[in-house]
Design an enzyme around this catalytic site. Structure first.
Site, PDB file in Angstrom:
ATOM      1  N   ARG A 186       0.886  -1.177  -0.009  1.00 19.54           N
ATOM      2  CA  ARG A 186      -0.034   0.054   0.165  1.00 19.54           C
ATOM      3  C   ARG A 186       0.876   1.171  -0.042  1.00 19.54           C
ATOM      4  O   ARG A 186       1.895   1.500   0.890  1.00 19.54           O
ATOM      5  CB  ARG A 186      -0.945   0.017   1.161  1.00 19.54           C
ATOM      6  N   THR A 189      -0.803   7.735  -1.282  1.00 16.82           N
ATOM      7  CA  THR A 189      -2.082   7.646  -1.823  1.00 16.82           C
ATOM      8  C   THR A 189      -2.652   6.489  -1.251  1.00 16.82           C
ATOM      9  O   THR A 189      -4.109   6.667  -1.430  1.00 16.82           O
ATOM     10  CB  THR A 189      -1.713   7.136  -3.168  1.00 16.82           C
ATOM     11  N   ASP A 234      -1.716 -11.725  13.001  1.00  9.77           N
ATOM     12  CA  ASP A 234      -1.140 -11.494  11.758  1.00  9.77           C
ATOM     13  C   ASP A 234      -0.716 -12.799  10.993  1.00  9.77           C
ATOM     14  O   ASP A 234       0.123 -13.389  11.395  1.00  9.77           O
ATOM     15  CB  ASP A 234       0.093 -10.531  11.809  1.00  9.77           C
ATOM     16  N   ASP A 281       3.106 -13.225   9.829  1.00  8.06           N
ATOM     17  CA  ASP A 281       3.892 -13.462  10.857  1.00  8.06           C
ATOM     18  C   ASP A 281       3.654 -14.703  11.492  1.00  8.06           C
ATOM     19  O   ASP A 281       4.798 -15.313  11.750  1.00  8.06           O
ATOM     20  CB  ASP A 281       3.724 -12.280  11.757  1.00  8.06           C
TER      21      ASP A 281
HETATM   22  N1  URA Z   1      -4.227  -9.461   7.800  1.00  7.40           N
HETATM   23  C1  URA Z   1      -3.683 -10.439   8.773  1.00  7.40           C
HETATM   24  O1  URA Z   1      -2.772 -11.130   8.682  1.00  7.40           O
HETATM   25  N2  URA Z   1      -4.490 -10.342  10.094  1.00  7.40           N
HETATM   26  C2  URA Z   1      -5.670  -9.548  10.152  1.00  7.40           C
HETATM   27  O2  URA Z   1      -6.392  -9.652  11.287  1.00  7.40           O
HETATM   28  C3  URA Z   1      -5.797  -8.725   9.215  1.00  7.40           C
HETATM   29  C4  URA Z   1      -5.042  -8.834   7.924  1.00  7.40           C
END
Ligand code: URA
Length: 208
Positions: A103, A107, A199, A202
């Site tokens: 991203r 912008t 995430d 991760d």
């Molecule tokens: N991306 C992720 O890895 N976890 C989320 O909760 C939202 C987007």
């Protein structure tokens, strides 16, 4: 926009393991792969079949095979990579395309930084793989990229979804079926799905 919720008990059980913050990287990665395989099974339910003749040890038989449908798995970097192995176990002749997007901080628009598609993408049924459909920005941009490359048949496979992402995709790409294992409540101020699983990238790659 068609939304398919996968309520199979094995999928729901495995999703609970993913949600648990105490699940370690190795198990998380394995379970993502297993869920992806089960999602592939569901997502390919409509593949056309043709009848062939086969000789069993006992007698000739008429039996069915998948009618040579061309597939493309399209992981969205990076978390989507975690779903490739499980899927390709079931559809080993599928081509794997990659879409990398970030991203732009000014912008806020998604920008492609690495994209590689098979040249015959327009002839393939495309399965976009992204474990988390949160705001829907990345998924919608990935689908747009595929369409501009000529793809006509696209499904989005995400392990977890949230209403803003489902709405955005439905609004921008009503022809794209979303296949998911759960639609959670909302997004927090950081754009994470709540309760979600954290995430996904991760947790798959152990980078946190
Ligand atoms: N991306 C992720 O890895 N976890 C989320 O909760 C939202 C987007």
């Amino acid at each position: 926009m068609p939304l398919t919720l996968l309520t199979h008990p094995l999928i729901q059980h495995k999703l609970t393991i993913l949600r648990d913050k105490n699940t370690g990287v190795k198990e998380f990665r394995e379970i993502v792969s297993e869920i992806a395989m089960l999602m592939c099974y569901e997502a390919t339910r409509g593949l056309p079949l043709e009848e062939v003749e086969v000789i069993t040890p006992v007698a000739p038989a008429r039996s069915k095979t998948v009618a040579g449908k061309k597939l493309a798995l399209v992981p969205v970097l990076r978390a989507g990579l975690g779903m490739v192995e499980g899927m390709i176990n079931l559809v080993p002749s599928a081509k794997v395309a990659h879409i990398g997007l970030y991203r732009d901080p000014e912008t806020l628009q998604p920008v492609e930084y690495y994209c590689k598609l098979p040249p015959d993408i327009m002839e393939r049924d495309c399965f976009v793989l992204d474990p988390m459909l949160a705001t829907g920005g990345t998924a919608a941009a990935a689908v747009q990229y595929l369409k501009e490359a000529g793809a006509r048949s696209i499904k989005l496979l995400c392990i977890l979804a949230a209403p803003p992402g489902v709405d955005k995709l439905g609004y921008e790409h009503p022809d794209v079926e979303v296949i998911t294992c759960a639609v959670d409540g909302h997004l927090n101020e950081h754009g994470y799905i709540v309760p979600g699983l954290g995430d996904a990238g991760d947790r798959i790659f152990g980078t946190k």
